[in-house]
Design a protein around this motif. Structure first.
Motif, short mmCIF file in Angstrom:
data_model
loop_
_atom_site.label_atom_id
_atom_site.label_comp_id
_atom_site.label_asym_id
_atom_site.label_seq_id
_atom_site.Cartn_x
_atom_site.Cartn_y
_atom_site.Cartn_z
N UNK A 166 34.52 33.91 39.20
CA UNK A 166 35.94 34.64 38.52
C UNK A 166 36.57 33.45 38.15
N UNK A 167 37.23 33.44 37.31
CA UNK A 167 38.04 32.21 36.37
C UNK A 167 39.31 32.57 35.89
N UNK A 181 47.87 31.89 36.44
CA UNK A 181 46.76 32.88 36.07
C UNK A 181 47.32 33.74 34.83
N UNK A 182 46.65 33.60 33.83
CA UNK A 182 46.86 34.47 32.73
C UNK A 182 46.85 35.88 32.99
N UNK A 183 47.85 36.76 32.49
CA UNK A 183 47.69 38.22 32.70
C UNK A 183 46.39 38.75 32.32
N UNK A 184 45.94 38.40 31.21
CA UNK A 184 44.73 38.93 30.88
C UNK A 184 43.60 38.79 31.76
N UNK A 235 44.12 40.90 35.06
CA UNK A 235 43.66 42.40 34.84
C UNK A 235 42.47 42.49 35.03
N UNK A 236 41.34 41.60 34.99
CA UNK A 236 40.07 41.84 35.15
C UNK A 236 39.54 41.73 36.58
N UNK A 237 40.22 40.40 37.34
CA UNK A 237 39.70 40.50 38.86
C UNK A 237 40.87 40.67 39.73
N UNK A 238 42.20 40.68 39.38
CA UNK A 238 43.10 40.89 40.28
C UNK A 238 43.69 39.89 41.08
N UNK A 263 37.28 46.34 40.33
CA UNK A 263 37.59 45.34 39.43
C UNK A 263 36.48 44.15 39.95
N UNK A 264 36.45 43.42 38.90
CA UNK A 264 35.59 42.32 39.12
C UNK A 264 35.88 41.48 40.46
N UNK A 265 34.92 41.14 41.13
CA UNK A 265 35.00 40.20 42.51
C UNK A 265 33.48 39.62 42.41
N UNK A 266 33.71 38.03 42.83
CA UNK A 266 32.64 37.41 42.79
C UNK A 266 31.42 37.80 43.74
#
Length: 233
Positions: A9-10, A49-52, A55-58, A149-152
């Protein structure tokens, strides 16, 4: 064979543009079976951390503020992945961030010859279909109910199951080849069947009465075709 499934995650899409890795999850496979060994870490990216992306990984700035820099756990990660093939979904993206982070802390990059991309595999196997991790989990019946949400690490665990299906399913690990030799030493006929009494073969030739009826049937035919070619007896 040992293989490593991993996901990252990035903060965004471009390491060259200043984006950083904030999470990595690795799952160890041996002969395409999960061993239970994993590596998982969060990293402080040293930038907002950008908000976009959040929103993907929290993963928020507050959550990551007390996490180590990538370099602080780089050697531990390198030891875990060792020289094994590395498998990721859209692997070019994950390899780009991994090697960027390794370069920033003066470690050698991972050779791209070790890269296996499940996205490319899925596109080859199912052209025209959806190839996201969610879509592949649905296709192969992999439970993704915990993936809010995405989580590595979670995504790597899901991808491990998808990878097994993309490479032939669980049948690969059944060990049929190893068992083929001993199996040849077993009798081909079960012992119980070998002890059954042998029954005499049933007669299949026609009886004299059946032969006579057949001759009568033939004699009653009017101008049979074979009369043109057979001389009278």
């Amino acid at each position: 064979m040992r293989e490593i499934i991993f996901d990252t995650e990035t903060t965004g899409l471009s390491p060259a543009g200043g984006d950083r890795m904030v999470e990595i999850g690795c799952v160890e496979l041996f002969n395409r079976v999960e061993t239970g060994r994993t590596f998982h870490a969060y990293f402080n990216p040293g930038r907002p951390m950008p908000s976009e992306a959040e929103a993907v990984h929290g993963l928020s700035d507050v959550f990551l503020s007390d996490k180590p820099q990538f370099g602080e756990r780089a050697d531990e990660l390198i030891d875990f992945i060792a020289d094994s093939p590395l498998i990721a979904h859209n692997a070019t993206f994950d390899f780009g961030f991994l090697n960027h982070e390794l370069g920033l802390c003066l470690r050698d990059p991972v050779c791209l010859s070790r890269m296996i991309c499940t996205l490319a595999m899925a596109r080859t196997r199912h052209p025209g279909a959806k190839h996201s991790l969610d879509a592949l989990c649905t296709r192969f019946g992999v439970d993704r109910s915990q993936r809010v949400k995405h989580g590595a690490l979670l995504d790597a665990q899901l991808l491990a199951q998808v990878y097994v299906e993309l490479t032939g399913g669980r049948q690969i690990g059944l060990g049929l080849v190893a068992e083929a030799g001993p199996a040849l030493d077993r009798p081909l006929v079960p012992a119980a069947a070998a002890q059954r009494p042998v029954r005499a073969p049933r007669p299949h030739s026609a009886s004299p009465a059946e032969d006579e009826r057949h001759r009568g049937f033939i004699a009653a035919m009017a101008s049979p075709l074979w009369d043109r070619y057979l001389a009278p007896i």
